[in-house]
Design a protein around this motif. Structure first.
Motif, short mmCIF file in Angstrom:
data_model
loop_
_atom_site.label_atom_id
_atom_site.label_comp_id
_atom_site.label_asym_id
_atom_site.label_seq_id
_atom_site.Cartn_x
_atom_site.Cartn_y
_atom_site.Cartn_z
N ASP A 453 26.42 64.16 -8.45
CA ASP A 453 25.47 63.71 -9.46
C ASP A 453 24.96 62.30 -9.15
N THR A 454 24.50 62.11 -7.92
CA THR A 454 23.97 60.82 -7.51
C THR A 454 22.86 61.05 -6.49
N ILE A 455 22.07 60.03 -6.28
CA ILE A 455 21.04 60.07 -5.24
C ILE A 455 21.48 59.16 -4.12
N VAL A 456 21.55 59.69 -2.90
CA VAL A 456 21.94 58.88 -1.75
C VAL A 456 20.70 58.49 -0.96
N THR A 468 23.11 55.80 -9.17
CA THR A 468 23.67 56.59 -10.26
C THR A 468 23.40 55.89 -11.58
N ASP A 469 22.80 56.61 -12.54
CA ASP A 469 22.54 56.07 -13.88
C ASP A 469 21.84 54.71 -13.83
N GLY A 470 20.91 54.55 -12.91
CA GLY A 470 20.14 53.31 -12.84
C GLY A 470 20.81 52.21 -12.05
N ASN A 471 21.99 52.46 -11.52
CA ASN A 471 22.71 51.44 -10.75
C ASN A 471 22.75 51.83 -9.28
N ALA A 472 22.51 50.86 -8.41
CA ALA A 472 22.54 51.07 -6.97
C ALA A 472 23.75 50.37 -6.38
N GLN A 473 24.60 51.13 -5.68
CA GLN A 473 25.80 50.56 -5.05
C GLN A 473 25.88 51.01 -3.60
N PHE A 474 26.42 50.10 -2.75
CA PHE A 474 26.61 50.44 -1.35
C PHE A 474 27.83 51.32 -1.21
#
Length: 649
Positions: A453-456, A468-474
């Motif tokens: 459930d995320t966009i890579v 995910t949910d508006g947050n971008a993490q490495f």
């Protein structure tokens, strides 16, 4: 204008299915001019219907109502007759308790003077052969969904001397091509043509069809207009007078003819005076005069040769256009069975039309041929122009601050579009404030990772971002540094990165604590230098910028074919899309604003070309898309806006 008609009829096929018959009569006003031809051809594919009774009553109604008031407009009289026949058929259905209109193949018509009026239902068809070209004249006259009316629309048109019309109750062109029909009916009398057609089809056709043909032979005699002569035409009057006198009395005629010649000599005596003056010219003057005469002769011969040459060239160009038109007509039939052959015929027609266009002759006709070739190619390729079906969801042009959208992905009840550095969530048609992905790097490609459930997204600097949910993490990998590439796809718990620079697809498996090391998908050397996109549905699909589509399984190339391949090139395509649950493969061509669709085979590795959708007037350039499987909607994004194309309309 009154036409003389020759009529021939026959029944093709050996096996009667239900009822098949044709009816024809001519009505004469008694003055030898205004003949009216009335005809009906009908097949009823049911033994429960009293075919003879229905057909005879319909034909009688046609005669009664069309011939009732000859002073009325023929179109209105024909329309009135059809209404009466429709009412009669409705009553028959009620009487029999049986809906038989869908089982009826029928064509009905009248010919008055030089006009023909027609109506039709089912597989019955009418064809016009004019100057060796065969054209259908009954397409679109009925709506298959309308089962309440036998006849719904009327076609009408003018006839010319030399025309041949054919009416038949079945799909004749499934057995003989329009090109063959043209040859059969253009090169011999109608009776011989009908015999040849019967001989040609007697072994191929089983179900019976009724066939009726007309040949327009000539006009009836009309009063010749008198020839008017000008008052100054003394020579013509003299000749006419002498011929008339000679007919009455030979010796007197010869005297008059001699007097006419003498008068003609006297009228041109100044010519003899000129000849007398020529005798006094010196040698130099005579030579100059002879040179002038010679020059005039040379110029005259040159001009005559040029005119004759132009006429010959024009005739040659007309012949090429006629051949091109024949090829188009034949391609219409061949396309149903052999797309490749139909395309060859269209290519030949196109080459001929271009040759004529470049010659400077018949430019308008050549351009029309080229338009017809394009229309026929679009028909063979099932090209759909979908301007009205495309809905603008959101225009982000004013919010991008000079940036451009590069991708689109689903996310729950929202759609996420993104630029190289920002992501925008769109709910219905509302665009939320952008989320920063990476302020110091550029996103190259992304994909929705369904299992997590995320966009890579992969960046140019070698990072993988999970949005995910508006947050971008490495995201971390065992390798520390990520491989980068131009395309991404996810499948199960794996991420695939297309890396044309390394001629490799890197595969990363996601675990609970992050991603493992990048594994080479190919063990052998593979050329991916022109690859631009990939998709994974168990197999790996790789799209090259020349439009070629490669398929791999477990790192090995899979041989497959594309059946009914599109005629339009996919050169310049940039995106391929499919998933395990999707039974099609989609290819996006932004340059021509097209979306190609191919059906997967359930029994082999092959694809079958289905259709292509053509867009226009979109804001920006198409860059990405996906299929919303729940709504059966294609979600498209351009560099500026988000669109939807629904397949449910």
């Amino acid at each position: 204008m009154f036409l003389q008609l020759q009529q021939e009829s026959l029944v093709l096929g050996r096996r009667p299915v239900g009822f098949t018959e044709h009816y024809y009569t001519e009505w004469d006003d008694g003055l030898g001019k205004d003949k009216i031809a009335l005809f009906l051809l009908i097949s009823i594919g049911s033994t429960q219907v009293p075919g003879t009774e229905v057909a005879k009553e319909a034909f009688q109604l046609l005669q009664d109502h069309f011939l009732d008031d000859l002073s009325g407009d023929p179109y209105d009289r024909f329309e009135s007759a059809l209404r009466e026949i429709n009412s009669m058929i409705t009553e028959k259905e009620k009487e029999l308790g049986l809906k038989f209109i869908p089982n009826v193949n029928v064509i009905i018509g009248v010919i008055q003077k030089d006009m023909v009026f027609l109506s039709q239902r089912g597989e019955a068809a009418g064809y016009l052969i004019r100057k060796r070209h065969v054209s259908s004249i009954t397409e679109g006259l009925y709506d298959e969904k309308n089962k309440e009316e036998l006849f719904q629309n009327i076609a009408s048109g003018g006839l010319e001397v030399g025309d041949t019309m054919m009416f038949v109750t079945g799909p004749l062109i499934q057995y003989v091509t329009p090109n063959d029909l043209s040859k059969i009916f253009s090169e011999q009398p109608l009776s011989e043509a009908m015999k040849e057609l019967d001989d040609l089809l007697q072994n191929d056709m089983e179900d019976q069809m009724a066939l009726l043909s007309f040949e327009v032979l000539e006009k009836t005699e009309e009063m010749a207009a008198p020839v008017m002569k000008s008052e100054g035409d003394e020579e013509e009057r003299s000749v006419s007078s002498s011929l008339h006198a000679e007919d009455e009395h030979p010796s007197e005629g010869r005297v008059n003819k001699g007097l006419a010649v003498l008068r003609k000599f006297v009228q041109h005596k100044e010519t003899w005076a000129f000849v007398e003056n020529v005798r006094t010219w010196d040698r130099r003057k005579l030579l100059m005069a002879l040179a002038g005469v010679a020059a005039v002769l040379v110029i005259g011969i040159f001009l005559m040769t040029m005119v004759l040459g132009n006429q010959k060239t024009a005739q040659e160009m007309d012949s090429k256009l006629a051949l091109a038109q024949d090829n188009i007509t034949q391609a219409q039939t061949e396309g149903t069975f052999d797309k490749a052959k139909a395309n060859d015929l269209l290519n030949q027609a196109e080459d001929l039309a271009i040759e004529v266009l470049n010659s400077g002759y018949s430019g308008g006709e050549a351009s029309q041929i080229l338009d017809e070739v394009e229309v026929q190619r679009n028909s063979l390729d099932n090209v759909q122009y979908v301007d009205e079906q495309v809905r603008l969801v959101a225009d982000l042009g004013s919010q991008l601050a000079g940036a451009e959208l590069i991708g689109v992905e689903p996310y729950g009840d929202r759609v996420v579009v993104y630029t190289e550095q920002s992501a925008y969530q769109i709910l219905l048609d509302q665009v939320e404030e952008p989320d920063i992905l990476n302020a110091s790097d550029k996103v190259l490609a992304g994909d929705f990772f369904d299992d997590y459930d995320t966009i890579v997204m992969v960046t140019a600097g070698g990072d993988l971002i999970e949005y995910t949910d508006g947050n971008a993490q490495f995201a971390d990998t065992v390798d520390v540094n990520w491989h980068t590439g131009v395309g991404m796809a996810t499948y199960s718990n794996k991420v695939y990165i297309l890396d044309p620079t390394s001629n490799q697809i890197w595969r990363y498996q996601r675990g609970t604590d992050g991603y493992g090391s990048g594994q080479s998908y190919f063990s052998a050397e593979t050329d991916l230098s022109k690859a631009v996109s990939l998709a994974v549905d168990g197999s790996v699909w790789v799209l090259k910028n020349d439009g070629s589509l490669l398929k791999y399984l477990s790192g090995n190339a899979v041989e497959y074919s594309i059946k009914k391949a599109p005629l339009n090139s996919m050169d310049g395509s940039t995106k391929v899309y499919t998933e395990l649950e999707v039974s099609q493969v989609y290819v996006l061509d932004p340059g021509d604003e097209r979306l190609f669709i191919f059906d997967k085979s359930t029994k082999s590795d092959d694809l079958t070309y289905n259709a292509q959708y053509v867009f226009s007037d979109l804001k920006g350039t198409l860059v990405d898309f996906y299929l919303d499987k729940d709504r059966n909607v294609v979600v498209l994004v351009t560099t500026q806006a988000l669109y939807e194309l629904s397949f449910n309309e």
